[in-house]
Design a protein around this motif. Structure first.
Motif: not given
Ligand SMILES: Cc1cc2nc3c(=O)[nH]c(=O)nc-3n(C[C@H](O)[C@H](O)[C@H](O)COP(=O)(O)OP(=O)(O)OC[C@H]3O[C@@H](n4cnc5c(N)ncnc54)[C@H](O)[C@@H]3O)c2cc1C
Length: 380
Positions: A85, A246, A251, A317, A320-321, A324-325, A353, A356, A359
């Motif tokens: 990654k 997942r 990330r 998740r 992590s999201l 990322v956001t 992303n 992100a 998915t």
């Protein structure tokens, strides 16, 4: 609790990094990475790259030795994922082969299916796509309408799939089809993508190239021998296959790299020193990415110990999201020019992303699962 890596794991990571240094083409960062790991260029390149990783014995560390693996604990597979990654995922779509398609075939495939598919996957030169989502069946996958009707020794498939990443270059499709009228009557077919009656159409979007495809099936004949498991067994197979899938996307790695790059840019134009709120937000981001890392490690540890999947996987998740956001918002607020052609690497991060939280099960659904299964709250 021991947070450190063992000497063996450190050595394995060193070998993976060395392989990346030696194998990736010199123009990897400029030419391949901006194209995205689903682009035709990168997916094709993955055949060469994964074959070379396989030759070095690095492609399938956690697989059983009799199928080409090294019998290592799942941590090794995770180290591989982190390094790939961080390097822009030169395995292209083949990360799916290693993570869940191969293991699913090992668990549910007939000996003929294993003989046909596992060799190609472990040699690193076969491309699969995942034909699950349909125009009206995403989150509610059980609403899918692509039908497979039995006609002697084969099925006749009609319908369409959407968002099928890698479909343009795929050799095989792991296809969900309806084989009866009830919602649960869904089966899995392993379909060669060059079968007569299959066509692929790509469409544009904000996300980078290679993900946005529709696949149409018109009277496609698929031998019954290509069905994975029994008729109507799709849900139990897919649930098992994707239980941990997942979690394996680290990330935080690319997020922290993008943050470093952004801070470098902000320092260069003098804004970093002048803006305490910017520095506060950057500090918060580091904390969020590190929290995501720890949550991910916790879930990998559960997997290594063969504990059943828990809502920690969904929570990891969500954490992590969120990071990322927030990272994407940081870029949009402070370096908006970078996102419109001013800086290829940051633009790359931003675009890749965008979906992100969509998915592989949307963020809302992850939070629903945490609320219901983790906290025991009533269904909304
Ligand atoms: C870049 C990308 C690559 C993809 N690759 C693939 C692939 O290779 N193969 C494949 O099969 N699919 C793929 N997908 C599809 C992906 O799995 C779906 O987009 C996802 O499952 C969501 O489905 P949907 O788009 O139909 O949205 P919907 O299910 O219509 O959801 C729309 C919104 O409603 C919310 N929502 C829906 N139901 C509920 C509920 N019950 N409670 C609360 N909120 C709800 C969702 O959270 C979301 O915000 C890909 C998608 C993207 C964006």
């Amino acid at each position: 609790m021991e947070f450190g890596w063992t000497d063996d794991q450190i050595e394995y990571r060193r070998k993976v990094k060395q392989a990346l240094d030696e194998l990736l083409p010199p123009d990897w960062d400029e030419r391949y990475v901006p194209e995205s790991y689903a682009s035709d260029l990168q997916v094709e390149y993955s055949r060469e790259f994964c074959a070379a990783l396989a030759e070095r014995g690095l492609l399938l560390p956690h697989w059983p030795a009799r199928f080409g693996g090294s019998d290592c604990p799942d941590w090794y597979h995770f180290i591989l994922g982190e390094e790939m990654k961080a390097a822009g995922e030169p395995r292209g779509s083949q990360y799916m082969n290693v993570n869940w398609i191969g293991p699913t075939l090992l668990k549910y495939g007939t000996s003929e299916q294993q003989a046909r598919h596992v060799g190609g996957i472990s040699a690193g030169n076969v491309i699969w796509c995942q034909g699950f989502s349909e125009p009206n069946a995403g989150t509610d996958l059980a609403a899918l309408r692509t039908r497979a009707e039995l006609a002697g020794d084969h099925y006749v498939v009609n319908g369409s799939k959407i968002w099928t990443s890698y479909a343009r270059k795929a050799d095989w499709c792991f296809l969900l089809v309806r084989t009866g009228p009830a919602r649960k009557d869904v089966s899995i077919l392993l379909v060669p993508m060059d079968s007569p009656g299959i066509s692929v159409t790509s469409f544009p979007g904000l996300i980078k190239d290679g993900h946005l495809n529709e696949v149409f099936f018109t009277d496609v004949r698929v031998p019954v021998a290509n069905r994975l498991g029994e008729e109507g067994q799709a849900w139990s197979i897919v649930t098992h296959a994707l239980a941990y899938e997942r979690v394996g996307v680290p990330r935080y790695h690319t997020g922290l790299d993008a943050l470093d790059l952004a801070v470098e840019r902000l320092k260069a134009d003098g804004r970093w020193e002048a803006d305490p709120i910017m520095r506060y937000r950057a500090g918060l981001l580091v904390a969020k990415f590190e929290a995501a890392r720890m949550m991910t490690y916790l879930v990998v540890d559960q997997r290594v110990k063969r504990e059943p999947p828990s809502t920690d996987a969904n929570l990891s998740r969500v954490v992590s999201l969120e990071a990322v956001t927030e990272m994407s918002n940081f870029l949009a607020d402070y370096l908006p020019d970078c996102l419109t052609g001013g800086d290829a690497l940051l633009e790359d991060y931003y675009r890749i992303n965008i979906p992100a939280g969509i998915t592989g099960g949307t963020n809302e659904i992850q939070m629903d699962l945490v609320a219901q299964r983790g906290l025991g709250l009533p269904k909304a």
